[in-house]
Write a protein that holds these residues in place. Structure first.
Motif, mmCIF file in Angstrom:
data_model
loop_
_atom_site.group_PDB
_atom_site.id
_atom_site.type_symbol
_atom_site.label_atom_id
_atom_site.label_comp_id
_atom_site.label_asym_id
_atom_site.label_seq_id
_atom_site.Cartn_x
_atom_site.Cartn_y
_atom_site.Cartn_z
ATOM 1 N N ASN A 1 33.947 57.336 60.130
ATOM 2 C CA ASN A 1 35.181 58.081 59.925
ATOM 3 C C ASN A 1 35.501 59.004 61.088
ATOM 4 O O ASN A 1 34.637 59.729 61.577
ATOM 5 N N HIS B 1 29.818 54.006 57.673
ATOM 6 C CA HIS B 1 30.840 55.058 57.569
ATOM 7 C C HIS B 1 31.114 55.550 58.986
ATOM 8 O O HIS B 1 30.297 56.256 59.580
ATOM 9 N N ASN C 1 37.993 49.564 54.970
ATOM 10 C CA ASN C 1 38.986 50.610 54.758
ATOM 11 C C ASN C 1 39.474 51.074 56.126
ATOM 12 O O ASN C 1 38.768 51.793 56.842
ATOM 13 N N ASP D 1 33.788 51.703 56.193
ATOM 14 C CA ASP D 1 34.844 52.699 55.988
ATOM 15 C C ASP D 1 35.171 53.326 57.339
ATOM 16 O O ASP D 1 34.388 54.084 57.890
#
Length: 298
Positions: free
Chosen positions: A191, A189, A230, A209
């Motif tokens: 982000n 992750h 993503n 992600d």
């Protein structure tokens, strides 16, 4: 006699006038001398104050440098502790030291990067798909991401070959120009991370992600695996995606202006081919279209 008296009075007045002028001249001279001495003493006082201030600042700087060196030495010493909680405290202490001393940021960055590589799983060791990085590895990378942004000519944070699947970095972590070539970041992750100019060539980011404004402008993703990633609202301006595997990736609202997509695999993504061609710098050999049936659901 009257004329003599008048001459005598005129002479007397003249002498008094000259005496007054002499007294005024002497008075002015003494005043000038006094003012000059006052100016000299004032300047001397200012110089003495400036010297004292400079000396006190030098003493304070020396004292701070000494305190910093002592803090740094103690932190490095406990970084090798057997107790994980002690190591965690040392890592966060390095973060505070990095914020306090601009001169030592590159050195502390190198220490944090080296610690991360020494405490990730050994090469060849199988990492279970559901096991997150050890707390101290997660902490080292989190602290590294909180550093003030380095200059373009500063040494890269050397994290090449890092093995940290399911790593979690949030809140604007800064990995600007970091070397993550060949890193294993599956399912990570990342982000809202600054990865501009980062080297992610050959990295494995399958299932990661990176949504939420992660910036990969000018990043090197040559040959990286980004299957099912993503990338919603991610910046890939002028990024090198040559030979990258992006099958099934979510590329909604992604910035591909000037990106190099030669030989990249974009099958199964949600981007229109014409749209990609209108933005990318090069799409020679790029694969478009749906995923083959054999790869669907895999």
């Amino acid at each position: 006699m009257e004329r003599r008296r008048q001459r005598h009075e005129a002479e007397y007045d003249r002498q008094n006038l000259e005496a007054d002028r002499y007294r005024q001249s002497r008075h002015q001279w003494f005043n000038s001398i006094g003012i000059a001495f006052g100016v000299v003493f004032t300047v001397a006082g200012l110089i003495a104050s400036a010297v004292a201030l400079y000396t006190s600042r030098e003493d304070l700087h020396t004292s701070r440098e000494s305190q910093f060196t002592e803090r740094y030495a103690k932190t490095i010493e406990v970084l090798g502790s057997e107790d994980p909680s002690v190591r965690l405290g040392a890592l966060h202490a390095l973060g505070r030291l990095m914020a306090d001393s601009e001169r030592d940021r590159d050195t502390i960055t190198a220490v944090l990067a080296s610690y991360s590589l020494q405490h990730d799983p050994a090469p060849g060791k199988k990492i279970p798909d559901d096991v997150e990085p050890a707390p101290d590895l997660q902490a080292a990378l989190t602290v590294l991401g909180q550093r003030p942004q380095p200059a373009h000519d500063a040494p890269r944070a050397d994290l090449h070959g890092l093995r940290a699947p399911l790593l979690r970095l949030y809140g604007g972590a800064d990995l600007f120009r970091a070397d993550l070539s060949g890193a294993d970041l599956r399912g990570a992750h990342l982000n809202h991370i600054d990865l501009r100019y980062a080297n992610l060539s050959g990295a494995d980011l399958d299932g990661a992600d990176l949504s939420g404004g992660t910036n990969l402008d000018n990043a090197d993703l040559h040959g990286a695996s980004l299957v099912g990633v993503n990338l919603l609202d991610v910046g890939l301006h002028d990024a090198n995606l040559r030979g990258a595997d992006l099958r099934g990736a979510d590329l909604s609202q992604v910035d591909l202006i000037g990106a190099d997509l030669r030989d990249a695999d974009l099958r199964g993504t949600n981007l229109d081919e014409d749209y990609v061609r209108s933005l990318a710098d090069s799409v020679e050999g790029t694969k478009f279209g749906p995923l083959p049936r054999s790869e669907k659901g895999s």
